[in-house]
Design an enzyme around this catalytic site. Structure first.
Site, PDB file in Angstrom:
ATOM      1  N   GLU B  36     -27.266  27.716 -81.045  1.00 30.84           N
ATOM      2  CA  GLU B  36     -26.260  26.686 -81.341  1.00 30.84           C
ATOM      3  C   GLU B  36     -26.303  26.353 -82.828  1.00 30.84           C
ATOM      4  O   GLU B  36     -27.362  25.997 -83.353  1.00 30.84           O
ATOM      5  CB  GLU B  36     -26.555  25.439 -80.498  1.00 30.84           C
ATOM      6  CG  GLU B  36     -26.372  25.709 -79.012  1.00 30.84           C
ATOM      7  CD  GLU B  36     -27.213  24.806 -78.119  1.00 30.84           C
ATOM      8  OE1 GLU B  36     -27.800  23.841 -78.615  1.00 30.84           O
ATOM      9  OE2 GLU B  36     -27.289  25.104 -76.911  1.00 30.84           O
ATOM     10  N   GLU B  67     -27.650  26.756 -73.179  1.00 29.86           N
ATOM     11  CA  GLU B  67     -28.953  27.410 -73.384  1.00 29.86           C
ATOM     12  C   GLU B  67     -29.313  28.429 -72.307  1.00 29.86           C
ATOM     13  O   GLU B  67     -29.752  29.547 -72.637  1.00 29.86           O
ATOM     14  CB  GLU B  67     -30.068  26.365 -73.529  1.00 29.86           C
ATOM     15  CG  GLU B  67     -30.038  25.567 -74.825  1.00 29.86           C
ATOM     16  CD  GLU B  67     -29.188  24.318 -74.744  1.00 29.86           C
ATOM     17  OE1 GLU B  67     -28.556  24.104 -73.684  1.00 29.86           O
ATOM     18  OE2 GLU B  67     -29.143  23.556 -75.724  1.00 29.86           O
ATOM     19  N   PHE B  90     -34.381  22.257 -79.694  1.00 24.19           N
ATOM     20  CA  PHE B  90     -35.500  21.353 -79.406  1.00 24.19           C
ATOM     21  C   PHE B  90     -36.330  21.929 -78.256  1.00 24.19           C
ATOM     22  O   PHE B  90     -35.776  22.406 -77.261  1.00 24.19           O
ATOM     23  CB  PHE B  90     -34.989  19.954 -79.047  1.00 24.19           C
ATOM     24  CG  PHE B  90     -34.477  19.202 -80.251  1.00 24.19           C
ATOM     25  CD1 PHE B  90     -35.348  18.436 -81.031  1.00 24.19           C
ATOM     26  CD2 PHE B  90     -33.150  19.292 -80.623  1.00 24.19           C
ATOM     27  CE1 PHE B  90     -34.883  17.772 -82.158  1.00 24.19           C
ATOM     28  CE2 PHE B  90     -32.684  18.617 -81.754  1.00 24.19           C
ATOM     29  CZ  PHE B  90     -33.559  17.853 -82.526  1.00 24.19           C
ATOM     30  N   ASP B  92     -37.802  20.546 -76.052  1.00 25.31           N
ATOM     31  CA  ASP B  92     -37.504  19.870 -74.781  1.00 25.31           C
ATOM     32  C   ASP B  92     -36.510  20.683 -73.951  1.00 25.31           C
ATOM     33  O   ASP B  92     -36.493  20.591 -72.725  1.00 25.31           O
ATOM     34  CB  ASP B  92     -36.910  18.491 -75.071  1.00 25.31           C
ATOM     35  CG  ASP B  92     -37.739  17.723 -76.089  1.00 25.31           C
ATOM     36  OD1 ASP B  92     -38.428  16.787 -75.690  1.00 25.31           O
ATOM     37  OD2 ASP B  92     -37.702  18.103 -77.281  1.00 25.31           O
ATOM     38  N   PHE B  93     -35.674  21.477 -74.626  1.00 21.98           N
ATOM     39  CA  PHE B  93     -34.670  22.266 -73.901  1.00 21.98           C
ATOM     40  C   PHE B  93     -35.278  23.502 -73.235  1.00 21.98           C
ATOM     41  O   PHE B  93     -34.574  24.263 -72.573  1.00 21.98           O
ATOM     42  CB  PHE B  93     -33.518  22.670 -74.827  1.00 21.98           C
ATOM     43  CG  PHE B  93     -32.887  21.535 -75.598  1.00 21.98           C
ATOM     44  CD1 PHE B  93     -33.061  20.215 -75.203  1.00 21.98           C
ATOM     45  CD2 PHE B  93     -32.130  21.786 -76.720  1.00 21.98           C
ATOM     46  CE1 PHE B  93     -32.500  19.160 -75.918  1.00 21.98           C
ATOM     47  CE2 PHE B  93     -31.553  20.749 -77.440  1.00 21.98           C
ATOM     48  CZ  PHE B  93     -31.740  19.432 -77.045  1.00 21.98           C
ATOM     49  N   HIS B 136     -36.340  14.630 -77.243  1.00 17.50           N
ATOM     50  CA  HIS B 136     -36.279  15.463 -78.456  1.00 17.50           C
ATOM     51  C   HIS B 136     -37.604  15.473 -79.201  1.00 17.50           C
ATOM     52  O   HIS B 136     -37.632  15.660 -80.408  1.00 17.50           O
ATOM     53  CB  HIS B 136     -35.179  14.962 -79.407  1.00 17.50           C
ATOM     54  CG  HIS B 136     -33.787  15.311 -78.973  1.00 17.50           C
ATOM     55  ND1 HIS B 136     -33.184  14.730 -77.894  1.00 17.50           N
ATOM     56  CD2 HIS B 136     -32.890  16.195 -79.460  1.00 17.50           C
ATOM     57  CE1 HIS B 136     -31.962  15.216 -77.745  1.00 17.50           C
ATOM     58  NE2 HIS B 136     -31.760  16.117 -78.677  1.00 17.50           N
TER      59      HIS B 136
END
Lengths: 330, 333
Positions: B36, B67, B90, B92-93, B136
Site C-alpha cells: 500500500e 493485505e 504495520f 499489527d496487520f 499500530h
C-alpha cells in the site's frame, strides 16, 4: 454464440470427445477406489470424493495448455487427474507412501505437481485464490502466456480473500479463471442458507467476464472454458465460470447419514438424469461417434489402469521416519 | 564488519533498507515490491522514497488496501518465478495476512514434498512509543517464529538491516522481516556502499563483557547497549548479544556467551508472555544450566494492549533503566 457454434469453434474433434469421456471415467473409477480403500481402513485421514462433478474438471482442463496452472481444493482428485496427474502416484500419496506426489507429506488434500502445472490442492476453503492469482501475475510479468485456473466450491464465496484477489486480477488484467463449482452444499449446509443475492453478481460487480454453465455437460463446460481461457490468454483479463454441478456422495466418505441436510430423491434425480458420464456417452452414441461397445472398452481399460495403480500404491513402502524433517526449508 | 568495507558511510536504518531494496531491484529483474502506497508515496514511513522513480510502477507496485489479497498473490507469484517483496505497513496487520503466511507460504514447500518453493519476503514493522495505540504498535515477531517453514529476521542496526534484507531476498524460503519504526530515522550506523549480505541464522555480539549477558532483539539492542554503558559505571561488564534472526536461531552464540558470563537476561519488545523471551530463556536454561549463577531473567512488553496516553504507553516497554536495575540485582551490586 449458440452452444453448437461455440462447440464447433472450440474445435472438438472425435479424439478430444473420446478423451473427455475417458478422463471422466478415470476420475469416477479413481474415486470409487478411494472410497473402497477408505472404507477398508487402508487410507488414513479424510476422503472428499469428486464423483458427480467430473465434467467440470475435464471440460476446463481440456481447454488448457499443459503448462497452464491450476489450484485445487480439498475435493481435488478430479482436478489433478484432469490436468494430467498419474493415478499410481496419486494413490501412493493418498496412502501416505514415499512414492506419492508429495512423498507422503501432503496426502489427499495437498496433491501438487509442477510437471502438470498443479500448484497444489488446498485445504483452506478459498486458499488457492491468492496462489492462482499470483501465478497469473507471474505469467503476465514474465510474458509466458500461461493461464491459471482457480478451482473452488461455492462455499468459498464466503471467503473475503477470493474477492480481494479477484479485484487485483481485474485491476491488473491477469490471466486467471475463477472456476466456481456450485455443488449446492457448503459441507452440510445448502448454499441458499449461506449465500446472499445472485452469485454471478459478485464477479459482475468487479467487471469480470462471468458466465453460468451447465457443469454436467462436458462439451458445454469445455466450450465456455475455451472461450474464457483464450480471452484471458490474449490479455483481456480474468474470467469467472459458475458451474452448476452436484456432489453425489457426502462431504467426505464418512458422511453417510445425510438426509438431515439433503433428500435422497434429490440425489437420485441428479444421478439418474444429470450424470455427466452417461450424458456424454449417450451423446457420443447418438451422434454416431462411438458405439456402446467402444465406451465399455474404455471403461474396462480405465478400470484395469486404476486397479494397477492401486496395487502399486498398496505395495509401495512408507517413507522412512527420518525424512520427517526434510523439505521444511528449501 | 567486512574486511573490505570500502566507502563506509553513516546511514539511517531506513536508508539502509532502501539501499538494500534498490540494489536487489537492480540486480534481479524478478524482484518486485508490492504494498500500500509503496510507489510515489514511498510508504507511510517514506522508507521507499525514490524507488518508483528509478524502477517504475511495474516493479514498485501500489496495491489496494487488501493485505490478504496481495500477500496471497505474492505467494503464488513467488512459486512461479518472481521474487516478490511485500510491504505490510504495520506489524499489527500480520493478523490480517496470517492465513497466507502460516497456512500457505510456510507450508507449500513441505506439503508438496519439496517440489514448490516460495522465495517471498514480507517486510513489516514493530515497536511502540509512537503514540499510535493498540492496533499500530505491537511487536508480533513471535507469531511467525512459531510456524515451521518461515524464517524471521529482526535487524537492529543499519549494517545488519541492509545485509540481512539482501540475504532474505535471495533466500528460497518465505522470510518475515521486522523493522523497528523508531529505528528508521533514529538509529544511524556505518554501512558499506557495495554489495554484501549478512547470513540468516547468525547472531552478533554487539558488545563484549564478562559479568552478564544481555540478549536483546531489534529495538531492544539500543536499550541494552545504553544499559551496558550505565552498568559499566557501577563496575558491571555486560555483554550484549543480538540474535538478529528469530528463526533460524543461533543457539551456539547465545549459549557460549552465557557460559562465559554465567548470568543471562533476555530483553525483547514483544509481549512478555508466550513469546521470544520465554523461548530464548529456555534455550539458555536447557543448554547452560550448570554454568548459570542464577535464573535467566526476562524483560518484555507488558501483557496489556498498547495504550495511547504517553504516560501509559511508556510503562509498557522495557527501558535502559529497567535493564540496568535488573542487571544490578542479578549481579548483587
Amino acid at each position: 454464440m449458440t452452444t453448437a457454434t461455440r462447440q464447433a469453434a472450440a474445435g472438438l474433434d472425435v479424439e478430444t470427445l473420446l478423451r473427455m469421456y475417458r478422463q471422466m471415467a478415470a476420475i469416477r473409477l479413481f474415486e470409487e477406489r478411494v472410497s473402497d480403500l477408505y472404507t477398508r481402513a487402508l487410507m488414513p485421514g479424510l476422503a472428499h470424493l469428486y464423483i458427480g462433478e467430473e465434467a467440470v474438471a475435464v471440460g476446463i482442463c481440456e481447454a488448457l495448455r499443459p503448462d497452464d496452472y491450476l489450484t485445487s481444493t480439498h475435493r481435488g482428485h478430479g482436478h489433478c487427474l484432469a490436468k494430467g496427474a498419474a493415478p499410481h502416484l496419486m494413490f501412493a500419496e493418498l496412502l501416505g507412501k514415499e512414492a506419492g506426489y508429495c512423498k507422503g507429506k501432503g496426502g489427499s488434500m495437498h496433491i501438487a505437481d509442477p510437471a502438470t502445472g498443479n500448484l497444489g490442492a488446498n485445504a483452506i476453503v478459498g486458499g488457492g485464490a491468492g496462489i492462482a492469482t499470483g501465478a497469473a501475475f507471474s505469467s503476465k510479468w514474465l510474458g509466458t502466456g500461461r493461464v491459471a485456473v482457480c478451482f473452488f466450491g461455492e462455499g468459498a464465496l464466503g471467503q473475503g480473500v477470493l474477492y480481494e484477489t479477484m479485484n487485483l486480477a481485474q485491476l491488473w488484467k491477469l490471466p486467471v479463471i475463477y472456476a466456481c463449482e456450485n455443488n449446492l452444499y457448503n459441507e452440510y449446509t445448502h448454499c441458499s442458507e449461506t449465500t446472499a443475492g445472485d452469485m454471478l453478481a459478485r464477479p459482475a460487480a468487479l467487471g469480470i467476464a462471468a458466465e453460468r454453465v451447465d457443469g454436467q455437460d462436458v462439451r458445454e463446460v469445455h466450450a465456455a472454458a475455451s472461450a474464457i481461457v483464450e480471452r484471458a490468454r490474449r490479455g483481456e483479463g480474468p474470467g469467472f465460470l459458475l458451474l452448476d454441478t452436484y456432489r453425489y456422495r457426502g462431504h467426505h466418505v464418512g458422511d453417510v447419514a445425510r438426509e438431515y441436510y439433503r433428500p435422497k430423491q434429490e440425489e437420485q434425480r441428479w444421478m439418474s438424469e444429470r450424470d455427466p458420464i452417461a450424458l456424454h456417452g449417450d451423446w457420443l452414441v447418438s451422434e454416431g461417434l462411438a458405439d456402446r461397445a467402444a465406451l465399455e472398452r474404455i471403461q474396462s481399460e480405465v478400470a484395469s489402469e486404476m486397479d494397477a495403480a492401486v496395487e502399486f500404491a498398496v505395495k509401495a513402502p512408507y517413507p522412512d521416519p527420518s525424512t520427517v524433517d526434510e523439505d521444511v526449508y528449501a | 564488519m567486512p574486511e573490505t568495507a570500502t566507502a563506509l558511510r553513516e546511514l539511517t536504518f531506513g536508508e539502509a533498507i532502501r539501499e538494500a531494496l534498490a540494489e536487489e531491484l537492480r540486480r534481479d529483474p524478478r524482484v518486485v515490491l508490492l504494498g500500500e502506497d509503496v510507489a510515489e508515496a514511498g510508504t507511510a514511513f517514506k522508507v521507499l522514497k525514490g524507488l518508483v522513480e528509478e524502477f517504475g510502477k511495474d516493479r514498485v507496485i501500489d496495491t489496494p488496501i487488501s493485505e490478504p489479497g496481495f500477500t496471497g498473490l505474492a505467494v503464488g507469484a513467488a512459486m512461479t518465478g518472481m521474487r516478490p517483496v511485500v510491504d505490510i505497513m504495520f506489524g499489527d496487520f500480520m493478523a490480517l495476512i496470517m492465513d497466507q503466511v502460516a497456512n500457505q507460504a510456510a507450508k507449500v514447500h513441505y506439503m508438496s514434498g519439496g517440489k514448490w518453493k516460495v522465495p517471498l519476503v514480507i517486510r513489516t514493522t514493530m515497536g511502540a512509543t509512537r503514540r499510535s495505540a493498540a492496533q499500530h504498535s505491537q511487536s508480533l515477531h513471535a507469531w511467525p517464529s512459531h510456524i515451521p517453514g518461515l524464517k524471521v529476521v529482526v535487524p537492529s542496526t543499519p549494517y545488519d538491516a541492509k545485509g540481512l534484507l539482501k540475504a532474505a531476498i535471495r533466500d528460497d524460503n518465505p522470510v518475515v522481516f521486522f523493522e523497528d519504526k523508531i529505528s528508521y530515522a533514529k538509529v544511524k550506523g556505518p554501512v558499506p556502499a557495495g554489495d554484501y549480505t549478512v547470513p540468516i541464522g547468525v547472531a552478533d555480539v554487539k558488545r563484549l563483557g564478562r559479568d552478564i549477558t544481555l540478549v536483546a532483539t531489534s529495538s531492544m539492542v539500543q536499550v541494552a547497549l545504553g544499559a551496558a554503558t550505565m552498568l559499566e559505571e557501577v563496575g558491571i561488564s555486560a555483554e550484549v548479544v543480538d540474535p538478529r534472526t528469530m528463526w533460524p536461531l543461533d543457539e551456539t552464540t547465545l549459549v557460549e556467551s552465557v557460559r562465559k558470563t554465567s548470568r543471562a537476561m533476555v530483553v525483547d519488545e514483544g509481549y512478555y508472555r508466550y513469546g521470544v523471551t520465554g523461548e530464548i530463556a529456555s534455550v539458555i536454561a536447557e543448554n547452560a544450566f550448570y554454568d548459570l549463577d542464577g535464573p535467566v531473567r526476562r524483560l518484555g512488553a507488558r501483557h496489556v494492549p498498547v495504550p495511547f496516553s504517553p504516560v501509559l504507553e511508556d510503562a509498557t516497554v522495557p527501558t535502559e533503566r529497567d535493564v540496568f536495575e535488573l542487571a544490578r540485582k542479578m549481579c548483587n551490586r
